[in-house]
Scaffold this motif. Sequence first.
Motif, mmCIF file in Angstrom:
data_model
loop_
_atom_site.group_PDB
_atom_site.id
_atom_site.type_symbol
_atom_site.label_atom_id
_atom_site.label_comp_id
_atom_site.label_asym_id
_atom_site.label_seq_id
_atom_site.Cartn_x
_atom_site.Cartn_y
_atom_site.Cartn_z
ATOM 1 N N GLY A 190 46.914 41.188 44.367
ATOM 2 C CA GLY A 190 47.296 40.913 42.986
ATOM 3 C C GLY A 190 46.672 41.915 42.032
ATOM 4 N N THR A 191 46.938 41.735 40.751
ATOM 5 C CA THR A 191 46.364 42.601 39.719
ATOM 6 C C THR A 191 45.968 41.763 38.515
ATOM 7 O OG1 THR A 191 48.524 43.039 38.707
ATOM 8 C CG2 THR A 191 47.773 44.598 40.395
ATOM 9 N N GLY A 192 45.036 42.302 37.727
ATOM 10 C CA GLY A 192 44.660 41.646 36.485
ATOM 11 C C GLY A 192 43.183 41.296 36.408
ATOM 12 N N ARG A 193 42.708 41.123 35.176
ATOM 13 C CA ARG A 193 41.326 40.694 34.949
ATOM 14 C C ARG A 193 41.213 39.200 35.250
ATOM 15 N NH1 ARG A 193 38.086 43.887 31.211
ATOM 16 N NH2 ARG A 193 37.016 41.949 30.702
ATOM 17 N N VAL A 194 40.145 38.837 35.908
ATOM 18 C CA VAL A 194 39.936 37.422 36.236
ATOM 19 C C VAL A 194 39.953 36.578 34.980
ATOM 20 C CG1 VAL A 194 38.323 35.754 37.212
ATOM 21 C CG2 VAL A 194 38.616 37.980 38.310
ATOM 22 N N SER A 195 39.313 37.054 33.925
ATOM 23 C CA SER A 195 39.206 36.275 32.688
ATOM 24 C C SER A 195 40.536 36.121 31.958
ATOM 25 C CB SER A 195 38.174 36.915 31.759
ATOM 26 O OG SER A 195 38.474 38.277 31.538
ATOM 27 N N ASP A 196 41.538 36.896 32.370
ATOM 28 C CA ASP A 196 42.864 36.776 31.759
ATOM 29 C C ASP A 196 43.831 35.958 32.608
ATOM 30 O OD1 ASP A 196 42.069 38.366 29.631
ATOM 31 O OD2 ASP A 196 42.775 40.222 30.561
ATOM 32 N N LEU A 197 43.370 35.490 33.766
ATOM 33 C CA LEU A 197 44.230 34.769 34.710
ATOM 34 C C LEU A 197 43.783 33.321 34.851
ATOM 35 C CD1 LEU A 197 44.354 37.506 37.510
ATOM 36 C CD2 LEU A 197 46.146 37.018 35.825
ATOM 37 N N THR A 198 44.712 32.415 35.059
ATOM 38 C CA THR A 198 44.367 31.024 35.339
ATOM 39 C C THR A 198 44.048 30.878 36.821
ATOM 40 O OG1 THR A 198 46.643 30.392 35.881
ATOM 41 C CG2 THR A 198 45.970 30.260 33.553
#
Length: 279
Positions: free
Chosen positions: A96-104
Amino acid sequence: MSKKRKILLILILIVLLLGIFGFLGKSKPVAEPGIVASPKIFAHRGAIDQFNESTITSYKIASEQNVDALEIDLRMTKDNVLIVMHDETIDRTTNGTGRVSDLTIREIKSSVTLGQYNGEITMEEIPTLAEVLQTFGSKQKYYIETRLVYGETVMEEVLVRVLSEHHLLDKEIVAIQSFSEKSLEKMAVLAPDLRLTLLFKKGEFDLEKALAVDFPVIGMESTDASVEAVNALHSQGKEVHVFFNDLETLEEQQEKMKELNIDGYFTDNITFTKRLLGE
């Protein structure tokens, strides 16, 4: 040759000889005994030389090898769930991709970690802290790293609640580490019984600060460790725990750390470290 010239040459020779004997007479600093009788082995993100880092399977392998504690990095999701993840993003270790703090947590769980084990591709869910604690309970010890979230101390209250729910607010079972003094200070208020470790990033170790802070354990990168620094910390009763950033030099650096009588190893190679320490 004039008499003055002879005297001058003799004086220069005497100075040179005194310098040589002074240099030879300087003894190499000797490492003082460590604080603990037997150095501790912490499984850095699990048994990462054998399975995907920060996964339940990786921690199970480490636990079966009788390490002293499972080292766990925390990140907080957008909906305030603590997951076991080192990086700010899930890009490096998952599909996956993305910042942890931006993901649920639901979005996090839609990705899996990727790796190789015995020549085969391996995949596993990213675990929450609660899932790791539920897997091992009080049969295993934990060394948990906290960090700031967007510069704020917001994960500490959630961490204490999760530990409390699993009946693990016990200094004999859980220790907390962080590069953030703010985080450790908040943990000291919320869970005063837990042992706290102040970490220093590679190249940023400050002995004066390490001696001055009111934390019983100091963590540093192996290339920052010296006999003088370790001795000074030991003289104040502080344990020294060391991590290793370069996998290529890990074995060489761990051998050097053994000579310094450090108290704990964050290791990426449990087998080697146990052999080094005669376990």
